[in-house]
Motif scaffolding. Structure first.
Motif, PDB file in Angstrom:
ATOM      1  N   ILE A   1       0.862  -1.187   0.000  1.00 42.10           N
ATOM      2  CA  ILE A   1       0.000   0.000   0.000  1.00 42.10           C
ATOM      3  C   ILE A   1       0.900   1.240   0.000  1.00 42.10           C
ATOM      4  O   ILE A   1       0.656   2.213  -0.715  1.00 42.10           O
TER       5      ILE A   1
ATOM      6  N   THR B   1       2.031  -4.068   4.105  1.00 39.91           N
ATOM      7  CA  THR B   1       0.801  -4.689   3.609  1.00 39.91           C
ATOM      8  C   THR B   1       0.770  -4.713   2.086  1.00 39.91           C
ATOM      9  O   THR B   1       0.839  -3.661   1.439  1.00 39.91           O
TER      10      THR B   1
ATOM     11  N   ASN C   1      -1.295  -5.101  -1.054  1.00 38.71           N
ATOM     12  CA  ASN C   1      -2.669  -5.068  -1.568  1.00 38.71           C
ATOM     13  C   ASN C   1      -2.761  -3.929  -2.584  1.00 38.71           C
ATOM     14  O   ASN C   1      -1.832  -3.129  -2.719  1.00 38.71           O
TER      15      ASN C   1
ATOM     16  N   CYS D   1      -5.281  -1.511  -2.792  1.00 35.01           N
ATOM     17  CA  CYS D   1      -6.232  -0.439  -2.428  1.00 35.01           C
ATOM     18  C   CYS D   1      -5.818   0.947  -2.925  1.00 35.01           C
ATOM     19  O   CYS D   1      -6.663   1.739  -3.315  1.00 35.01           O
TER      20      CYS D   1
ATOM     21  N   TRP E   1     -11.761   1.679  -3.573  1.00 35.59           N
ATOM     22  CA  TRP E   1     -12.999   1.017  -3.145  1.00 35.59           C
ATOM     23  C   TRP E   1     -14.217   1.792  -3.635  1.00 35.59           C
ATOM     24  O   TRP E   1     -14.103   2.958  -3.995  1.00 35.59           O
TER      25      TRP E   1
ATOM     26  N   PRO F   1      -9.214   3.581   2.432  1.00 31.29           N
ATOM     27  CA  PRO F   1      -9.174   4.021   3.827  1.00 31.29           C
ATOM     28  C   PRO F   1      -8.200   5.153   4.113  1.00 31.29           C
ATOM     29  O   PRO F   1      -8.544   6.110   4.824  1.00 31.29           O
TER      30      PRO F   1
ATOM     31  N   CYS G   1      -4.015   2.143   7.238  1.00 28.86           N
ATOM     32  CA  CYS G   1      -4.235   0.780   6.743  1.00 28.86           C
ATOM     33  C   CYS G   1      -4.073  -0.177   7.928  1.00 28.86           C
ATOM     34  O   CYS G   1      -3.149  -0.041   8.717  1.00 28.86           O
ATOM     35  N   LEU G   2      -4.982  -1.148   8.034  1.00 35.12           N
ATOM     36  CA  LEU G   2      -4.924  -2.116   9.140  1.00 35.12           C
ATOM     37  C   LEU G   2      -4.098  -3.348   8.773  1.00 35.12           C
ATOM     38  O   LEU G   2      -3.831  -4.185   9.614  1.00 35.12           O
ATOM     39  N   GLY G   3      -3.795  -3.479   7.518  1.00 34.03           N
ATOM     40  CA  GLY G   3      -3.021  -4.641   7.075  1.00 34.03           C
ATOM     41  C   GLY G   3      -3.883  -5.870   6.853  1.00 34.03           C
ATOM     42  O   GLY G   3      -3.446  -6.999   7.042  1.00 34.03           O
ATOM     43  N   CYS G   4      -5.126  -5.659   6.398  1.00 36.89           N
ATOM     44  CA  CYS G   4      -6.104  -6.750   6.401  1.00 36.89           C
ATOM     45  C   CYS G   4      -5.815  -7.864   5.407  1.00 36.89           C
ATOM     46  O   CYS G   4      -6.449  -8.918   5.474  1.00 36.89           O
ATOM     47  N   SER G   5      -4.868  -7.666   4.489  1.00 33.67           N
ATOM     48  CA  SER G   5      -4.591  -8.738   3.528  1.00 33.67           C
ATOM     49  C   SER G   5      -3.350  -9.546   3.912  1.00 33.67           C
ATOM     50  O   SER G   5      -2.877 -10.365   3.139  1.00 33.67           O
TER      51      SER G   5
HETATM   52  S1  SF4 Z   1      -6.604  -2.419   5.830  1.00 36.83           S
HETATM   53 FE1  SF4 Z   1      -7.027  -3.671   4.039  1.00 36.83          FE
HETATM   54  S2  SF4 Z   1      -8.634  -2.523   2.938  1.00 36.83           S
HETATM   55 FE2  SF4 Z   1      -7.676  -1.095   4.378  1.00 36.83          FE
HETATM   56  S3  SF4 Z   1      -6.077  -0.054   3.151  1.00 36.83           S
HETATM   57 FE3  SF4 Z   1      -5.127  -1.772   4.245  1.00 36.83          FE
HETATM   58  S4  SF4 Z   1      -5.167  -3.487   2.797  1.00 36.83           S
HETATM   59 FE4  SF4 Z   1      -6.642  -1.899   2.054  1.00 36.83          FE
END
Ligand code: SF4
Ligand code: SF4
Lengths: 351, 130
Positions: A230, A270, A272, A274, A279, A286, A293-297
């Motif tokens: 990201i 992270t 991804n 995004c 989105w 976000p 970023c929460l690092g969801c991937s």
């Molecule tokens: S937390 Fe997930 S959805 Fe949000 S910016 Fe990070 S990778 Fe993207």
């Protein structure tokens, strides 16, 4: 097995003009993160592609991933779900229920033996098979039975890919990921909580277009979308380079749109898409809304320290993560990952 | 809690993501003039901060020609104030933007009548004589 129509035939039957088809191919290239110069090849491949059968299994999940996909704005989604793929089983979306639904799954498996795709969202509880069942069948049994004749498996979302929330400490159901169970078939992980709809669509479109699976990283994620962090593609990166950080959510730095690193942004570690794919039909992501970023991937992101603690406080707890952080460190330093970024930095210096 | 002493507001919507694209367009125009090679820049693959895409669009401005295509949703194809630089925007059936491109070319391919459509149209015309 009766021959499924090609996508070209389907579009032609629907009266879609060649121009419309070219438009479809251009957006497909975009979705697949392929250069526009690939459009003629995509056109040729799509015209001749036969629509694959898809069986979607939902285990310990929140339906967020299905929500994400069905809200996808790509032109292929209404096309993809209804035309370009044959979605033969999805217990949230299909009209059939109970025995009828299970019969549809078995029929699709038999008719397309060796060629169908299995999509899975949700993790699989091993603690007690009764924790999650469909039509009286435990998740683990249904997965094993369905995957046996599949061409490939796509684990959609962080739960299916890495265990996700159900797998978070203390993991009360003994939740595991698809790759923990499926060892003899190609598995593509499309993590995210939820994953970006376009990324889900892209994996299916790639299979449909080229009959091949995409190139994957060490966690089984398609490199086209998870090849950069990201942070590599974040529009706030120039502030990071200048050392301008928001320190609280309401300080002047936050208002001025400075980098969110000190508020716990996990963008640097992270992987991804995004920052570019964005989105809600490309509206924003976000970080653009002012949240780190929460690092969801990433694997085990729920247990990976506080969401609002900066990465520099060193909350890494596994060797795997440390290795990831070291790799990201290269991107953090003087070497900007993308050539475009390098050009941009030069511009900023000169301009 | 400390009160911020120095307040810095952004002076423009720029995060520095627009100029590299203009530079790429410049090189693409050289390529078009030199070797007659077209270039397509997929704007969806580039990072933009708030307002930057609109800024890029405003910088490129409007040229002499614009067209609307109605196929699988509408598309607008418009020459910018810089001849040879086209702004293409594809929308789906729900009118959501699904692709945004800069094409550096003499005429975007999607504007030309396509052989398959000509053949189908011709057959349709022939039917009128029956
Ligand atoms: S937390 Fe997930 S959805 Fe949000 S910016 Fe990070 S990778 Fe993207
Ligand atoms: S730390 Fe987060 S907000 Fe800052 S540049 Fe990196 S990804 Fe963007």
């Amino acid at each position: 097995m009766k021959k499924r129509p090609t996508v070209g035939e389907i579009l032609q039957a629907k009266g879609v003009s060649r121009r419309g088809f070219l438009k479809y191919c251009a957006t497909t290239a975009s979705i697949l993160a392929l250069p526009p110069s690939m459009i003629p090849r995509i056109a040729e491949a799509i015209e001749n592609a036969r629509r694959p059968s898809v069986i979607w299994l939902s285990f310990q999940e929140c339906t967020g991933c299905t929500e994400s996909l069905t809200r996808s704005a790509s032109p292929t989604v209404e096309g993809l779900i209804f035309d370009a793929i044959s979605l033969d089983y999805h217990h949230t979306l299909q009209a059939a229920a109970g025995d009828q639904a299970e019969a549809a799954r078995h029929a699709a498996m038999k008719e397309n033996d060796g060629n169908y795709l299995v999509l899975v969202d949700g993790s699989i509880p091993l603690g007690n098979p009764g924790f999650s069942t469909i039509a009286g069948i435990s998740n683990v049994d249904m997965l094993k039975e369905t995957v046996a004749g599949a061409a490939a498996v796509v684990a959609i979302g962080s739960c299916a890919a890495f265990g996700g929330i159900p797998g978070a400490d203390p993991n009360p159901t003994g939740a595991v990921s698809v790759t923990d169970l499926v060892k003899d078939k190609p598995v593509i992980n499309v993590p995210g909580c939820p994953p970006i709809p376009m990324v889900m669509t892209a994996v299916l479109t790639q299979f449909l277009t080229f009959g091949q699976l995409p190139a994957l990283d060490k966690f089984g994620r398609p490199l086209a979308f998870y090849g950069q962090t990201i942070h590599d593609r974040c529009y706030r990166r120039p502030f990071y380079e200048q050392g301008k950080f928001a320190k609280t959510f309401d300080d002047e730095g936050a208002k001025a749109g400075w980098c969110l690193y000190k508020l716990g942004c996990k963008g640097p570690t992270t992987y991804n898409a995004c920052a570019t794919t964005k989105w809600n039909s490309g509206t924003s992501f976000p970080i653009e809304a002012g949240h780190p970023c929460l690092g969801c991937s990433e694997p085990n992101f729920w247990d990976d320290g506080g969401f609002y603690e900066p990465l520099s406080t060193g909350h890494f707890d596994s060797g795997e993560k440390l290795a990831g952080a070291a790799a990201a460190g290269v991107a953090l330093g003087a070497v900007a990952a993308a050539a475009g970024r390098r050009r941009q930095a030069k511009f900023m210096k000169e301009g | 809690m400390t009160t911020p002493q120095e307040v810095q507001r952004p002076t423009s919507p720029f995060h520095g993501n627009v100029r590299p694209i203009l530079n790429e367009v410049l090189h693409a125009l050289d390529k078009l003039l030199g070797t007659n090679e077209s270039t397509t820049i997929d704007l969806a693959s580039l990072p933009f901060g708030p307002g930057e895409l609109e800024h890029l669009e405003a910088l490129l401005g409007k040229g002499e020609l614009s067209a609307e295509l109605d196929a699988l949703g509408t598309s607008s194809i418009r020459e910018t104030a810089y001849p040879g630089v086209w702004w293409l925007e594809h929308r789906n059936a729900f009118d959501e933007v699904v692709g945004r491109y800069l094409e550096i070319t003499r005429t975007p391919e999607i504007l030309s009548s396509q052989d398959a459509d000509i053949v189908a149209g011709r057959a349709h015309l022939e039917d009128q004589f029956e």
